[in-house]
Design a protein around this motif. Sequence first.
Motif: not given
Length: 333
Positions: A11-21, A152-160, A230-231
């Motif tokens: 039930a993480g972030g990607i689950a919320k996206l699929h659920t909304s669709i 560029n994947r970003g910072e790999l800090l969020n989510p840790s 850093g995005w």
Amino acid sequence: MADIKVGILGAGGIAKLHTSILKRDPRVEIIGVADIDEGRSASLANEAGNAKPVKTLEELFELGVEAVYVTLPNTLHVDSVLKCLENNVNVFSEKPMATSSIDAAKIKEAASKSKGIYNLGMNQRYAYVFKKVKDVIASGEFTPFLANIKLNRGELLNPSWTANPQVTGGFLNETPIHLLDLSRYLFGEAQTVKCEGRQNISETEMDTFAIMLTYESGIISNLVTYAHAGWSFPFESMEVYGKYSTITTHEFDRVMYSPGLHQPAQVSEFFQVGVDHKWGYVEENRLYIDAILNGTQPLVTAEDGYLTTRLVEAVYESAKTREVIDFRQTLSK
């Protein structure tokens, strides 16, 4: 009455996206959400409507689910997917298929024997900008010779957890795997793999990759990806070159096709389109439900997932050995 009873596992972030669709699709009823964190499963079950929050995959089976969305962390996909297939339950697995070719082979074998339909979540295949690239190549009016791809994947800090290879299976199994899958989808199967990799910032793994791929079609691509940019924008882009012609993407927002000398460029922009559509998630889900109802193969099959897993491994092998990998020879072993 809904045609397909769906359960969500994780039930993480990607689950919320699929659920909304999925909850907007009249053919779907989400009847259960499973997560070891009871608060998260209860919250997402409430968002889904009348879904029941549970803790395990087995409890989803007991509810009578006909399809399960496996939206767990990367290294936890395999056992749950195999249980679904062994029980002839349709299964949509978020990427990666597996974090080793041995496990990917197990899923491929199970999918070949199961009555359940397996689909790997590779939403970028359905993203508006890459659909344009695919359509132009498929039309025959544009023959690609070379591609430059950047992420560029970003910072790999969020989510840790994205910085923990014990959870991700390695940096390439996070967002970069989408570009490796796209390269296969757009240009065909790889022939050779050469990678220079470095561990510049991460304390645990390689975080910097410069990858050259050749394909059986004769195309060459250069893919560079870095874990701590850093995005910086554009964080994702693709340039594909043909005879006096170019297709260029800028994020998921803009694609430009220059068909030839002295011809106007064709530009499509999607800045005002919602992420769920322009990143491909809506079509990805719709086509998977179509496949279940029609008994047909989805776009991203178990064979696709297996080949992409093998390609990720080949990149890592080249990065470690600093040798050119004959990918087709690797597959024959």
